[in-house]
Every structure is written in C-alpha cells, then in structure tokens.
Design a protein around this motif. Structure first.
Motif, PDB file in Angstrom:
ATOM      1  N   LYS A  34       0.839  -1.199   0.000  1.00  0.00           N
ATOM      2  CA  LYS A  34       0.000   0.000   0.000  1.00  0.00           C
ATOM      3  C   LYS A  34       0.877   1.253   0.000  1.00  0.00           C
ATOM      4  N   HIS A  37       2.685   1.551  -3.422  1.00  0.00           N
ATOM      5  CA  HIS A  37       1.756   2.031  -4.441  1.00  0.00           C
ATOM      6  C   HIS A  37       1.500   3.528  -4.286  1.00  0.00           C
ATOM      7  N   THR A  94       2.771   1.574 -11.592  1.00  0.00           N
ATOM      8  CA  THR A  94       1.746   1.919 -10.611  1.00  0.00           C
ATOM      9  C   THR A  94       0.593   0.926 -10.681  1.00  0.00           C
ATOM     10  N   LYS A  95       0.200   0.547 -11.878  1.00  0.00           N
ATOM     11  CA  LYS A  95      -0.887  -0.424 -12.048  1.00  0.00           C
ATOM     12  C   LYS A  95      -0.485  -1.794 -11.500  1.00  0.00           C
ATOM     13  N   TYR A  98      -0.624  -1.617  -7.797  1.00  0.00           N
ATOM     14  CA  TYR A  98      -2.027  -1.571  -7.375  1.00  0.00           C
ATOM     15  C   TYR A  98      -2.627  -2.977  -7.357  1.00  0.00           C
ATOM     16  N   GLU A 102      -4.003  -4.963  -4.061  1.00  0.00           N
ATOM     17  CA  GLU A 102      -5.349  -5.528  -3.996  1.00  0.00           C
ATOM     18  C   GLU A 102      -5.312  -7.021  -3.672  1.00  0.00           C
TER      19      GLU A 102
END
Length: 151
Positions: A34, A37, A94-95, A98, A102
């Motif tokens: 987290k 990111h 970044t993706k 992410y 998740e």
C-alpha cells in the motif's frame, strides 16, 4: 513469531497463535505494498504533469499550426520519446503495484474473516470469556480488527 503473540495466555493453543501470526504477516505485506503504491502513484502523477507541461511549452505551443510538425518533432527526437516511454513505464508500474496491493488486501481480509468465523472453535469454554483480551491486543498492536468482518 512476534513476542506479543507468543506471550498470549495458555488458553490459546499453538494453531490459533499461528493463525494470528499469519494474519499479522499478511497485514504487514498489505501495508508495505500500500505504501509502495502510494509513493509510486505520486511520483507518476508529478512526473506526468511535468512532462506534459514541458512538452506543451517546448513543442505544442511553438508548433501548434501543424499537427504533422508536432508529430515529427516528438517522434524524431529520442529524448522526447524517452520521456514519454518513462511516463508510460511509471503508469504501468503503478498499475502492477495496485494489483499486488489488492491481492494482498484480499488475502489479509479473507484470513481475518476466517479467524472471526472460526472464533467459537478456536476459543472454547473458558477461553471464550478471555478472547476479548486477545482481540484488544491485536487491535492495539497491529491495527487488526477481529470483532467484525467489515473492513
């Protein structure tokens, strides 16, 4: 295993302690991704903003009369292409972070919910009366809520 979990009362068996340690490990991994990111997201936003600002003032503004000129200047200069590809790389990284964040959040939440669902089996009879102490310790030290399933 963390000392706070090792020092739990004798009413908590080793399997339960291991489950608590696993949920702490998942929480730490989730928090780490987290933070990664969040950090990379802001780097990407600032980098893209600066790149777009510079491209606008160096290319779009002076050559706004012709789309072909803008296109040829951007794609003929290796530095411009490098800056654009670096922006795409930051957004892609970044993706990826992410998605990992998740994934680890889902694993952490599933394990936490499993402990909540199985709490009647994990703490029987006398231990059931003292389980709130363990839940309080997990909430204070690790910020893990074992009272409710909702995040």
């Amino acid at each position: 295993m963390d000392t706070a979990i090792i020092n739990l009362s004798e009413k908590t068996d080793k399997a339960t302690k291991q489950m608590l340690q696993n949920v702490v490990n998942k929480k730490r991994k989730f928090d780490r991704y987290k933070n990664y990111h969040f950090f990379l997201l802001w780097i990407s936003v600032f980098y893209c903003f600066i790149t777009i600002y510079l491209m606008y003032h160096m290319i779009l503004k002076p050559y706004s009369y012709s789309f072909f000129e803008i296109f040829s200047i951007v794609f003929n200069n290796q530095n411009h292409m490098f800056f654009l590809f670096l922006a795409v790389f930051f957004l892609g990284a970044t993706k990826v972070l992410y998605d990992k964040k998740e994934k680890y959040e889902k694993e952490y939440h599933e394990l936490r919910c499993e402990i909540i669902d199985r709490s009647k089996d994990l703490w029987k009879n006398e231990a059931w009366k003292t389980r709130h102490e363990i839940f309080e310790m997990m909430k204070k030290q690790y910020d893990i809520n074992l009272y409710h399933e909702a995040k």
